[in-house]
Design a protein around this motif. Sequence first.
Motif, PDB file in Angstrom:
ATOM      1  N   ARG A   1      17.860  14.637  -1.847  1.00 13.29           N
ATOM      2  CA  ARG A   1      17.815  13.460  -0.966  1.00 13.29           C
ATOM      3  C   ARG A   1      19.224  12.905  -0.728  1.00 13.29           C
ATOM      4  NH1 ARG A   1      13.437   9.864  -0.510  1.00 13.29           N
ATOM      5  NH2 ARG A   1      12.698  10.446  -2.593  1.00 13.29           N
ATOM      6  N   ASP A   2      20.007  12.830  -1.800  1.00 19.37           N
ATOM      7  CA  ASP A   2      21.362  12.294  -1.679  1.00 19.37           C
ATOM      8  C   ASP A   2      22.240  13.193  -0.804  1.00 19.37           C
ATOM      9  OD1 ASP A   2      23.542  10.401  -2.689  1.00 19.37           O
ATOM     10  OD2 ASP A   2      24.342  12.354  -3.286  1.00 19.37           O
ATOM     11  N   ARG A   3      22.132  14.503  -0.977  1.00 20.09           N
ATOM     12  CA  ARG A   3      22.954  15.419  -0.188  1.00 20.09           C
ATOM     13  C   ARG A   3      22.546  15.408   1.287  1.00 20.09           C
ATOM     14  NH1 ARG A   3      27.560  16.780  -2.501  1.00 20.09           N
ATOM     15  NH2 ARG A   3      27.592  18.895  -1.679  1.00 20.09           N
ATOM     16  N   LEU A   4      21.266  15.187   1.544  1.00 17.11           N
ATOM     17  CA  LEU A   4      20.800  15.171   2.927  1.00 17.11           C
ATOM     18  C   LEU A   4      21.173  13.879   3.653  1.00 17.11           C
ATOM     19  CD1 LEU A   4      17.284  16.883   2.778  1.00 17.11           C
ATOM     20  CD2 LEU A   4      19.490  17.877   3.392  1.00 17.11           C
ATOM     21  N   ARG A   5      21.545  12.842   2.902  1.00 14.46           N
ATOM     22  CA  ARG A   5      22.011  11.613   3.566  1.00 14.46           C
ATOM     23  C   ARG A   5      23.257  11.897   4.396  1.00 14.46           C
ATOM     24  NH1 ARG A   5      20.831   8.903  -1.542  1.00 14.46           N
ATOM     25  NH2 ARG A   5      18.906   7.712  -1.311  1.00 14.46           N
ATOM     26  N   ARG A   6      24.134  12.720   3.875  1.00 13.72           N
ATOM     27  CA  ARG A   6      25.333  13.081   4.637  1.00 13.72           C
ATOM     28  C   ARG A   6      24.953  13.870   5.883  1.00 13.72           C
ATOM     29  NH1 ARG A   6      30.365  17.104   3.253  1.00 13.72           N
ATOM     30  NH2 ARG A   6      31.687  16.415   4.960  1.00 13.72           N
ATOM     31  N   LEU A   7      23.965  14.745   5.738  1.00 17.66           N
ATOM     32  CA  LEU A   7      23.489  15.492   6.895  1.00 17.66           C
ATOM     33  C   LEU A   7      22.978  14.532   7.964  1.00 17.66           C
ATOM     34  CD1 LEU A   7      22.582  18.052   8.389  1.00 17.66           C
ATOM     35  CD2 LEU A   7      20.481  17.996   7.035  1.00 17.66           C
ATOM     36  N   GLY A   8      22.225  13.508   7.555  1.00 17.61           N
ATOM     37  CA  GLY A   8      21.707  12.534   8.515  1.00 17.61           C
ATOM     38  C   GLY A   8      22.806  11.810   9.261  1.00 17.61           C
ATOM     39  N   ALA A   9      23.889  11.490   8.550  1.00 11.96           N
ATOM     40  CA  ALA A   9      25.007  10.798   9.199  1.00 11.96           C
ATOM     41  C   ALA A   9      25.680  11.702  10.223  1.00 11.96           C
ATOM     42  CB  ALA A   9      26.009  10.339   8.143  1.00 11.96           C
ATOM     43  N   LEU A  10      25.824  12.983   9.902  1.00 15.96           N
ATOM     44  CA  LEU A  10      26.465  13.914  10.834  1.00 15.96           C
ATOM     45  C   LEU A  10      25.570  14.219  12.030  1.00 15.96           C
ATOM     46  CD1 LEU A  10      28.091  16.377   8.280  1.00 15.96           C
ATOM     47  CD2 LEU A  10      29.219  14.601   9.610  1.00 15.96           C
ATOM     48  N   VAL A  11      24.268  14.178  11.816  1.00 21.53           N
ATOM     49  CA  VAL A  11      23.340  14.337  12.937  1.00 21.53           C
ATOM     50  C   VAL A  11      23.450  13.139  13.868  1.00 21.53           C
ATOM     51  CG1 VAL A  11      20.892  14.387  13.582  1.00 21.53           C
ATOM     52  CG2 VAL A  11      21.719  15.819  11.707  1.00 21.53           C
ATOM     53  N   ALA A  12      23.533  11.947  13.279  1.00 25.75           N
ATOM     54  CA  ALA A  12      23.581  10.719  14.079  1.00 25.75           C
ATOM     55  C   ALA A  12      24.816  10.644  14.964  1.00 25.75           C
ATOM     56  CB  ALA A  12      23.524   9.501  13.153  1.00 25.75           C
ATOM     57  N   ASP A  13      25.964  11.148  14.460  1.00 25.20           N
ATOM     58  CA  ASP A  13      27.180  11.054  15.282  1.00 25.20           C
ATOM     59  C   ASP A  13      27.413  12.297  16.140  1.00 25.20           C
ATOM     60  OD1 ASP A  13      28.286  13.058  13.689  1.00 25.20           O
ATOM     61  OD2 ASP A  13      29.589  11.717  12.570  1.00 25.20           O
ATOM     62  N   GLY A  14      26.450  13.223  16.132  1.00 24.65           N
ATOM     63  CA  GLY A  14      26.532  14.387  17.007  1.00 24.65           C
ATOM     64  C   GLY A  14      27.326  15.554  16.454  1.00 24.65           C
TER      65      GLY A  14
END
Length: 400
Positions: free
Chosen positions: A204-217
């Motif tokens: 879950r913690d590692r995927l938070r970074r993925l979510g941020a990179l998805v959000a900024d494109g």
Amino acid sequence: MAEKPPRNSAIGPNGTTRTIREPVARRVWVAAGGRCTFCNRWLLDEEHTGEPVFIGQLAHIVGWDTTKGSPRGSDSMDVHDRNEADNLILICYDQHRVIDSKSLWDVYSADRLRDFKRQHEHRIKKLTELAHRDSTTVLRLVGTIHGSPVQLSQSAVNEALVSVGQHPSYALIGTDEYEIDLRKLPGEKEDAPFHWNAAVEYIRDRLRRLGALVADGTVVNIAIFPLARIPILIALGALLDDTVPAVVYPKRRGGKEAWGWPAGGRDQGFEWSVLDSGSDAPKQATVLFSVSGSIEKDRIPAEATDVARIYEIRPAGATPNFDLVDTPASVDLFSRCWRAVIADIETFPDVTAVNVIAAVPTTVAVAIGRSVNASVHASVRVYDRVEHHANYTFTLELPR
């Protein structure tokens, strides 16, 4: 230190040099991408200090003359052609000493060196011709399987993606070698509850970074390379965001580490059935996923069968086996079948828990988790086996 121009001299086994025409030397360096044809070492910097020193060497496939001490020099190639690009390879000094060692001339024949040169230059060309739009972000997950740590090399990932016209991007990598590395978490072999809970929180913690990179494109496509226990893979699927296209790559069976779908795979459909309807108002549902193998009912604990409606998902018209799912379409067909079972379970409002017992390949395990909406569906409890002949035991509840 001022950067020197690329070396355009070839070095013989006894340290003598021969000047290579600048256009020829430049062509060999560019075609090799500045990397050693053998070990892929970067040859434009000194590896310890990082200084811009050219440490690569131009080596002759067929030695530059026909004297007795010239490596492979007895070849029939015309002497006037031996200083041309087709007969030169870019190599590090360590590998140069190896191929020119007299005891290895038969091992490193001219034909074998030409094959190395051709493969390396082809790989460099394929990698560099990929456009940015073909970039896909790599997500590797590695764990421990019954006490044995697994390996997942970057080179195997790169090979799988390049073969389908994708450029691997490691935007998620940080200080760790892998994006999600669970191998150091204790308790896996013993099925300790803290192991599974810690693994879910780490993912879950590692995927938070993925979510941020998805959000900024930054991330628009994801290639998932997972190698871990089935409960971990199901949890990974449940935690992935469905808003980003994600492709799960399978590990091919066999000795060599290779990933991706085999050529000539056959789409496999699936079917579900009710093995035990339970009571009129079942309190729980248990789903057996007999895909890579059959689930033996006598190994299921009573806690997962009492007052339970029991389902089974199996391949349609085929016996469960490890090589059954060998196309992406087969995974999609499985997901449709699994969602049909979920829809049936939802017709029983008293069901508060769904027990999952799965014998499935990695791609299907992730698909199990991705099909579950944990915020809406009943609690999903995943079981697994500690040893090959042991009964199934509870491992984790899918995160909500």
